[in-house]
Design a protein around this motif. Structure first.
Motif, short mmCIF file in Angstrom:
data_model
loop_
_atom_site.label_atom_id
_atom_site.label_comp_id
_atom_site.label_asym_id
_atom_site.label_seq_id
_atom_site.Cartn_x
_atom_site.Cartn_y
_atom_site.Cartn_z
N PRO A 52 3.49 1.07 8.89
CA PRO A 52 4.85 0.45 9.46
C PRO A 52 5.41 -0.13 8.25
CG PRO A 52 2.75 -0.91 9.92
CD PRO A 52 2.40 0.35 9.52
N ALA A 53 6.77 -0.07 8.41
CA ALA A 53 7.51 -0.42 7.37
C ALA A 53 7.29 -1.82 6.75
CB ALA A 53 9.13 -0.47 7.83
N THR A 54 6.48 -2.82 7.79
CA THR A 54 6.21 -4.02 7.41
C THR A 54 4.87 -4.20 6.58
OG1 THR A 54 5.06 -4.15 9.54
CG2 THR A 54 7.45 -5.13 9.40
N SER A 55 4.36 -3.01 6.29
CA SER A 55 2.96 -3.26 5.65
C SER A 55 3.32 -2.61 4.23
CB SER A 55 2.03 -2.24 6.37
OG SER A 55 0.57 -2.19 5.47
N ARG A 56 2.47 -2.63 3.18
CA ARG A 56 2.47 -1.88 1.87
C ARG A 56 1.76 -0.57 2.29
NH1 ARG A 56 -1.92 -0.90 2.67
NH2 ARG A 56 -3.86 -1.85 2.10
N GLY A 71 -3.73 2.56 9.56
CA GLY A 71 -4.37 1.25 9.81
C GLY A 71 -4.43 0.73 8.32
N ASP A 72 -5.32 -0.20 7.92
CA ASP A 72 -5.49 -0.50 6.44
C ASP A 72 -4.13 -1.14 6.24
OD1 ASP A 72 -6.71 -1.09 3.99
OD2 ASP A 72 -6.26 0.91 3.22
N ARG A 73 -3.57 -2.16 6.96
CA ARG A 73 -2.31 -2.81 6.64
C ARG A 73 -2.54 -4.10 5.51
NH1 ARG A 73 0.04 -2.19 12.94
NH2 ARG A 73 -0.42 0.02 12.76
N ALA A 74 -1.42 -4.38 5.00
CA ALA A 74 -1.31 -5.38 4.04
C ALA A 74 0.14 -5.90 3.73
CB ALA A 74 -2.09 -5.11 2.69
N PRO A 75 0.35 -7.16 3.81
CA PRO A 75 1.74 -7.77 3.74
C PRO A 75 2.41 -7.46 2.52
CG PRO A 75 0.21 -9.46 3.40
CD PRO A 75 -0.67 -8.39 3.73
N CYS A 76 3.74 -7.44 2.59
CA CYS A 76 4.64 -7.44 1.40
C CYS A 76 5.08 -8.74 1.14
CB CYS A 76 5.93 -6.33 1.46
SG CYS A 76 5.21 -4.85 1.83
N ASP A 77 5.87 -9.08 -0.18
CA ASP A 77 6.24 -10.42 -0.49
C ASP A 77 7.73 -10.66 -0.07
OD1 ASP A 77 7.03 -12.38 -1.78
OD2 ASP A 77 6.34 -11.80 -3.86
N PRO A 78 7.75 -11.27 0.98
CA PRO A 78 9.04 -11.74 1.80
C PRO A 78 10.16 -12.36 0.82
CG PRO A 78 7.40 -13.16 2.37
CD PRO A 78 6.88 -12.37 1.69
N GLU A 79 9.53 -12.74 -0.32
CA GLU A 79 10.53 -13.57 -1.40
C GLU A 79 11.21 -12.51 -2.32
OE1 GLU A 79 11.23 -16.60 -0.81
OE2 GLU A 79 9.65 -16.44 0.74
N VAL A 80 10.92 -11.44 -2.28
CA VAL A 80 11.39 -10.34 -3.38
C VAL A 80 12.24 -9.40 -2.50
CG1 VAL A 80 10.79 -8.58 -4.90
CG2 VAL A 80 9.33 -10.73 -4.65
N PRO A 81 13.31 -9.04 -3.14
CA PRO A 81 14.34 -8.09 -2.29
C PRO A 81 13.66 -6.84 -1.87
CG PRO A 81 15.47 -9.10 -4.03
CD PRO A 81 13.88 -9.45 -4.47
N ALA A 82 14.28 -6.53 -0.86
CA ALA A 82 13.79 -5.13 -0.38
C ALA A 82 13.86 -3.81 -1.11
CB ALA A 82 14.45 -4.79 1.13
N LYS A 83 12.90 -2.85 -1.07
CA LYS A 83 12.86 -1.83 -2.12
C LYS A 83 12.80 -0.48 -1.26
CE LYS A 83 11.40 -3.94 -6.38
NZ LYS A 83 11.41 -5.38 -5.86
N MET A 106 15.56 -6.87 15.31
CA MET A 106 14.74 -6.71 14.26
C MET A 106 14.75 -5.32 14.22
SD MET A 106 10.76 -7.77 13.34
CE MET A 106 10.07 -7.30 11.77
N PRO A 107 14.69 -4.28 12.98
CA PRO A 107 14.77 -2.93 12.82
C PRO A 107 13.23 -2.56 13.26
CG PRO A 107 14.57 -4.06 10.54
CD PRO A 107 15.05 -5.30 11.72
N ALA A 108 13.05 -1.35 13.64
CA ALA A 108 12.06 -0.58 14.07
C ALA A 108 11.16 -0.14 12.88
CB ALA A 108 12.34 0.77 14.50
N SER A 109 9.77 -0.86 13.13
CA SER A 109 8.88 -0.90 11.98
C SER A 109 8.44 0.85 11.89
CB SER A 109 7.64 -1.49 12.23
OG SER A 109 7.48 -3.11 12.39
N TRP A 110 8.38 1.69 12.88
CA TRP A 110 8.09 2.90 13.04
C TRP A 110 9.49 3.64 13.12
CZ3 TRP A 110 3.42 4.36 11.57
CH2 TRP A 110 2.50 3.26 11.68
#
Length: 289
Positions: free
Chosen positions: A81-85, A15-27, A1-5
């Motif tokens: 991190p890349a995994t958060s919005r 902090g204050d993280r929130a998920p993105c939508d895994p069903e939509v292509p990466a941007k 898995m690529p590095a989040s940082w």
């Protein structure tokens, strides 16, 4: 898995993280800070990188991107991190979710505004700058499966070109802030081309200064390497200098500033004595001179 940082970025986790939508292509979304207004007739000095870091970790938390990038020095600070919005674009209630619509939605703010002045030279467009560090930044974003395409076209001017909702939701790649739905900005105006990987071995010679050894750093040592290190320490908010003269000569200000950098890397005791070691030097990413 690529590095989040991003490995080369200084970490300023909001902090204050929130998920993105895994069903939509990466941007990825491209911004410039545009923190000053200047013209060709009246250029303005570029703000220090540390000032923008302070803004995004203070009163500007609500609009912080993932990455702040200094295209003049190659400095990076990462806030999410890349995994958060992140929060770099406006998100109206209902409709699309511009900060979240993708497996990742990595937002980059380049420290730049048109007709900024750096070391006496005026730069009209982002692509006119050295774009130092763009190769490393692009490679990291590419590792998150963000394709090397601009679905709405690569930005070439400060103009609005809103992306239709169906394109935004269905196509991955790079978008200008000027193209993001629900937003009214016109930046970035330009953006460097994607960095292709040529076939065969990489070009000879490192992109950054190799560690010269601890014995290199002694009182009175004069070298362009020390000047380049000085500029990087200032760029990563470790400026403990009391004078702006003699930046190419090792002295007490270098020791204080390098100690601050070592402490930022969570080093302690003799590992934070102000004398560069290989671990801290490699992470400082001093540009090749």
């Amino acid at each position: 898995m690529p590095a989040s940082w991003m490995p080369l970025a200084t970490k300023a986790d909001l902090g204050d993280r929130a998920p993105c939508d895994p069903e939509v292509p990466a941007k990825a979304i491209a911004h410039i800070t545009a923190d000053k207004e200047a013209t060709a007739e009246a250029p303005v000095d570029l703000l220090p990188f540390a000032d923008l870091v302070s803004f995004f970790t203070g009163s500007g938390k609500g609009s912080a991107p993932h990455i702040l990038w200094d295209p003049f020095t190659g400095a990076f600070t990462q806030f999410f991190p890349a995994t958060s919005r992140s929060k770099g674009v406006f998100d109206a209630s209902g409709g699309v979710r511009p900060n979240r619509d993708g497996k990742v939605v990595i937002q980059v703010e380049a420290l730049f505004f048109p007709h900024c002045r750096v070391d006496g030279t005026v730069f009209a467009r982002l692509v006119d700058t050295p774009c130092t560090g763009w190769g490393e930044l692009h490679a990291w974003i590419n590792s998150w499966d963000v394709p090397d395409v601009w679905p709405m076209g690569r930005p070439t001017s400060l103009s609005r070109n809103t992306c239709p909702t169906d394109v935004w939701r269905s196509r991955g790649g790079w978008y200008a802030h000027a193209q993001v739905p629900e937003n009214d900005h016109v930046d970035p105006g330009s953006w460097p081309p994607f960095v292709s990987q040529p076939p065969g071995p990489p070009p000879a010679g490192p992109r950054f200064e190799p560690f010269p050894g601890a014995s290199f750093f002694h009182t009175g040592r004069k070298s362009p390497v020390i000047a380049a290190m000085h500029r990087r320490l200032v760029a990563v908010d470790c400026d403990r200098y009391t004078s702006s003269t003699g930046i190419d000569v090792w002295g007490s200000g270098d020791v204080r500033s390098y100690t601050a950098w070592q402490q930022k890397l969570d080093l302690e005791g003799s590992a934070a004595d102000g004398i560069p070691g290989r671990f801290s030097w490699d992470r400082l990413s001093v540009p090749r001179v």
